[in-house]
Write an enzyme that holds these catalytic residues in place. Structure first.
Site, PDB file in Angstrom:
ATOM      1  N   GLU A   1       0.830  -1.200   0.000  1.00  0.00           N
ATOM      2  CA  GLU A   1       0.000   0.000   0.000  1.00  0.00           C
ATOM      3  C   GLU A   1       0.865   1.249   0.000  1.00  0.00           C
ATOM      4  O   GLU A   1       1.834   1.373   0.742  1.00  0.00           O
ATOM      5  CB  GLU A   1      -0.998   0.043   1.153  1.00  0.00           C
ATOM      6  CG  GLU A   1      -2.084   1.115   0.994  1.00  0.00           C
ATOM      7  CD  GLU A   1      -2.878   0.998  -0.319  1.00  0.00           C
ATOM      8  OE1 GLU A   1      -2.365   1.471  -1.346  1.00  0.00           O
ATOM      9  OE2 GLU A   1      -3.993   0.441  -0.305  1.00  0.00           O
TER      10      GLU A   1
ATOM     11  N   ASP B   1      -7.384  -0.376  -3.338  1.00  0.00           N
ATOM     12  CA  ASP B   1      -8.488   0.586  -3.425  1.00  0.00           C
ATOM     13  C   ASP B   1      -9.284   0.383  -4.716  1.00  0.00           C
ATOM     14  O   ASP B   1     -10.014   1.260  -5.143  1.00  0.00           O
ATOM     15  CB  ASP B   1      -7.960   2.016  -3.332  1.00  0.00           C
ATOM     16  CG  ASP B   1      -6.871   2.323  -4.356  1.00  0.00           C
ATOM     17  OD1 ASP B   1      -6.574   1.450  -5.193  1.00  0.00           O
ATOM     18  OD2 ASP B   1      -6.313   3.432  -4.316  1.00  0.00           O
TER      19      ASP B   1
END
Length: 649
Positions: free
Chosen positions: A272, A348
Site C-alpha cells: 500500500e 483501493d
C-alpha cells in the site's frame, strides 16, 4: 477422430493442516474435440511422505516423468508439509492440492446468463477446458467466480467499486488459452476494468502484523505500468487505509521508487502506497523477470522482514531479489494487513493495469526457502506452454484503412451503444480482437458489431450491441478485403477514407476503395451441409496433408476459422485449403497444404452457395451429402445440391 483425453486418476493427498473443499458433484464426461492422440506430459511423481519431508529440508524435489500429479507433490501439499498451510488457493489451470476435486472457476454465458462450474479432468489434475468450450460455444462467457481450493471458501468475485476504480467485470473466459500438463487450459486475461476480490476478512488470512507468504504464476509479457496487477492481502473494503495495510505480490513495469534497473517487468511487493522492489522501495539489484510465465513470490513476517523472489515458471529456480528489513517508511513495521484478497487490482480497486494470471496461493506463516524452491520445481514440472501476451483463441484483429484496427471506444469496457472506431493496433487490447462466428456475427467484449437501429441507409454508424441475430449484425469477409452486410447490401466503411484515431465507422455502398478494406485476421467459419463447419483433422495443429472434413461448429476452434485471401485461397493454421496433388478429377479429396498459389488452392463463393474451383471446374462437395462428423471433403461436378452448400462468413 475427435476425442478428449484425460489424465488417469491420482491417489488422494496426504494429511494437511487445512483440508481442501469437500468434493463437489463430479461433472459428467463429455465427448469433445479431437486430439491426435495427446502428447505425453512430463509431470512430477511424489516421493514417500518421509522422503518428501527430507526433500523439503534439503530444498529439492526429484522430478520423474508420469501421467498425473502425484499425491503430496502440489504447491499446497508442499506448503502444508513445511508447516505453512495454504489459506487461499486459486487457479484456472489445475489443482493446487493433490486431493482436490472441486470446481476451479465459474463461467457465465452472455447469451442467457446461465452459469457452469469448470472443474478438473481428475482429482489433483488439470482443468476441464472442454467443458468450458462446450458450454460457451457459439457465444461468449466471463469468469464470474474463482473458487478457493482450501476448506475456507475464500472464493473471489468481480470486485465492487472502490475509491480508485469502478465496479469490476469478470474476465473473458476464452481470451487466453495455454497448455499445462499437456492439456489445454485457460488463464485469466486481466484488462483495465477486470478484477476479483474477497470483500471482508478472508478466513485464515493474515491480519495486524501476522506472518504470511504468497505466490502466483503470471505473464511476464502481458504487463503494464499502471496500478495494479496484484494478488494477495488487501484492505477488507476497496479503499486505501494507509501504509502497511496491504501485502500483495505484483508484476508490472511500475518503477514507483526510482532508480530501477532496466524497464522491467519486476516482481514487486504492494504494501500500500508503494510498489516495493525491495529494501526501502528502490532496489537496483532487482533485475526483473520478463519470461512468458513468471513465478512471483513474496513473504513477510509482519514485523521486521520481507523477501521478494522471481523465476521462470518453465525452467530453473528462483532468484531472490530482496531478503531483508521491512521499509523504514511509516506504517510497515509492524504491518497492518486487513485480510482481504485481491486479484488483478489494487487495494483501493485501482483497476487500470493488465496482466495474465494462471495460479496462486496464500499461506499462513513465513514459508521456508526450501518450500518455495519445491513449489517452483513443481510449477516447472507442469510444463506451461503457449503465448501469454496476446489473445490466442479464434479471435483476431480487424485491420482497416491506414493499418489501423477496428476498436471499441471505452478501453476494453464497451457496453451497448459503444462507438466502434479506428485506433492504433495494440496487441494486448481485448476490444481489438474479434471472433467471426458461424452465423456471420463479429463479437468482442461479449457483444456484436451492430448497425445502429438495424439500419440500412448509407452513413449509418456501427456500434457494439448485445448479440441478437438481426441482419445488422451479419458480416461477410470478401476476397477484395471488404466486410459486407447482406441485409443492407452495403460495406463497412471509414468516412472519406479517414485513418485518424477515433474515426467512427459506418456502412456505405460497396466500392472497393481503400476506405472499405477491413481484414479479419482471425478469419471466419465456413458453414457446410447439415449445419456443420469445414474443419481440419488434428485439433488445431494441422500440418501438410491434414484431412479437411466436416465437423460440428465450435466457436473456439481455431482450425474452423478460415481467412479468404485476395488471391482466392482459404487459409487456416498458416496453410491453405488445397486439392490433393493439385488434382482436377471428380472425387479428388481436399487437404491442408502450404500456400503456394496453385490453382488447386483457389476458391470462389458463388451465388448458389457453392465454393467453386476454377482450375478443375468443380465444386467443394460432401460425398453423397453426408453430414457426419469426420466426413472427408472432395471436389465434384457442380450441381447446386445441399452437398455443395459452403457459405463463407
Amino acid at each position: 477422430m475427435h476425442r478428449t483425453t484425460s489424465l488417469p486418476g491420482a491417489p488422494p493427498g496426504g494429511p494437511s493442516l487445512h483440508a481442501p473443499h469437500a468434493p463437489h458433484s463430479p461433472h459428467s464426461p463429455h465427448s469433445g474435440r479431437r486430439t491426435a492422440g495427446g502428447s505425453a506430459a512430463w509431470l512430477r511423481r511424489a516421493l514417500a511422505a518421509t522422503v518428501a519431508a527430507l526433500a523439503l529440508v534439503l530444498g529439492a524435489l526429484v522430478a520423474t516423468p508420469g501421467p498425473a500429479q502425484a499425491a503430496g507433490s502440489l504447491p499446497c501439499d508442499i506448503y502444508a508439509a513445511a508447516g505453512t498451510p495454504c489459506v487461499a488457493a486459486h487457479s484456472t489451470t489445475r489443482a493446487l492440492f493433490s486431493g482436490y476435486n472441486g470446481p476451479l472457476y465459474q463461467v457465465t454465458r452472455a447469451s442467457d446468463g446461465a452459469t457452469s462450474d469448470i472443474g478438473l479432468l481428475t482429482a489433483g489434475g488439470y482443468a476441464d477446458a472442454q467443458r468450458q468450450d462446450t458450454f460457451c460455444g457459439g457465444t461468449t462467457c466471463r469468469i464470474s467466480k474463482v473458487y478457493d481450493q482450501t476448506s475456507r471458501h475464500n472464493d473471489l468475485l468481480p470486485g465492487p467499486a472502490g475509491t480508485a476504480g469502478g465496479v469490476d467485470r469478470g474476465a473473458d473466459a476464452s481470451e487466453i488459452a495455454v497448455s499445462a500438463g499437456g492439456h489445454k487450459v485457460y488463464g485469466i486475461w486481466v484488462s483495465p476494468g477486470v478484477g476479483y476480490r474477497y470483500t471482508g476478512v478472508a478466513s485464515g488470512v493474515a491480519v495486524g502484523g501476522q506472518p504470511e507468504g504468497v505466490y502466483m504464476v503470471a505473464s511476464g509479457t502481458h504487463v503494464g505500468s499502471d496500478c495494479c496487477f496484484d494478488y494477495g492481502n488487501a484492505e477488507r473494503t476497496p479503499a486505501d487505509t494507509g501504509n502497511g495495510h496491504m501485502d500483495a505480490v505484483s508484476i508490472a513495469t511500475t518503477c514507483y521508487f526510482a532508480p530501477c534497473t532496466g524497464s522491467g517487468p519486476w516482481v514487486e511487493a504492494d504494501m500500500e502506497n508503494g510498489m516495493f522492489q525491495g529494501d526501502n522501495g528502490s532496489n537496483t539489484a532487482n533485475l526483473g523477470n520478463s519470461s512468458p510465465y513468471v513465478t512471483a513470490v513474496l513473504k513477510n513476517n509482519g514485523q521486521t522482514t520481507y523477501a521478494i523472489k522471481g523465476g521462470n515458471s518453465q525452467s530453473g529456480g528462483l532468484s531472490t531479489w530482496w531478503n531483508g528489513a521491512l521499509p523504514t517508511r511509516g506504517g510497515y513495521r509492524p504491518m497492518q494487513q486487513e485480510g482481504g484478497i485481491i486479484l488483478g487490482t489494487g487495494g483501493d480497486n485501482s483497476n487500470r493495469n493488465m496482466g495474465t494470471f494462471f495460479e496462486g496461493a496464500m499461506v499462513a506463516g513465513y514459508p521456508t526457502d526450501a518450500a518455495e524452491n519445491a513449489v517452483q520445481a513443481n510449477i516447472v514440472s507442469v510444463g506451461y506452454a503457449g503465448q501469454t501476451n496476446v489473445p490466442n483463441g479464434p479471435q483476431g484483429t480487424i485491420t482497416g484503412p491506414g493499418n489501423k484496427c477496428v476498436d471499441v471506444a471505452a478501453d476494453d469496457t464497451g457496453g451497448n451503444l459503444s462507438a466502434v472506431q479506428l485506433w492504433d493496433c495494440q496487441t494486448y487490447a481485448e476490444d481489438q480482437h474479434w471472433t467471426h462466428n458461424a452465423n456471420g456475427s463479429l463479437t468482442t467484449l461479449g457483444r456484436c458489431l451492430d448497425i445502429n437501429g438495424n439500419g440500412t441507409a448509407n452513413g449509418t454508424q456501427v456500434e457494439l450491441w448485445d448479440c441478437n441475430g438481426v441482419g445488422g449484425q451479419k458480416w461477410v469477409q470478401r476476397a477484395d478485403g471488404s466486410l459486407f452486410n447482406p441485409q443492407s447490401g452495403r460495406c463497412l466503411d471509414s468516412p472519406s477514407g479517414a485513418t485518424a484515431n477515433g474515426t467512427r465507422l459506418q456502412i456505405w455502398d460497396c466500392n472497393g476503395s481503400a476506405a472499405q478494406r477491413f481484414s479479419v485476421a482471425g478469419g471466419g467459419p465456413v458453414a457446410g451441409p447439415g449445419s456443420t463447419c469445414v474443419d481440419v483433422a488434428s485439433d488445431d495443429v494441422g500440418g501438410n496433408s491434414a484431412a479437411v472434413q466436416l465437423w460440428g461448429c465450435q466457436s473456439w476452434a481455431v482450425d474452423q476459422h478460415w481467412f479468404h485471401n485476395a488471391n482466392g485461397s482459404l487459409q487456416t493454421l498458416g496453410r491453405c485449403l488445397d486439392i490433393t496433388g493439385n488434382g482436377t478429377a471428380a472425387g479428388t479429396q481436399v487437404q491442408l497444404w502450404d500456400c503456394d498459389g496453385a490453382g488447386g488452392q483457389v476458391w470462389q463463393q458463388r451465388t448458389d452457395g457453392s465454393l467453386f474451383n476454377p482450375q478443375s471446374g468443380r465444386c467443394l462437395d460432401s460425398p453423397n451429402g453426408a453430414t457426419a462428423n469426420g466426413t472427408r471433403l472432395r471436389i465434384w461436378d457442380c450441381n447446386g445440391s445441399a452437398a455443395q452448400q459452403f457459405t463463407l462468413t
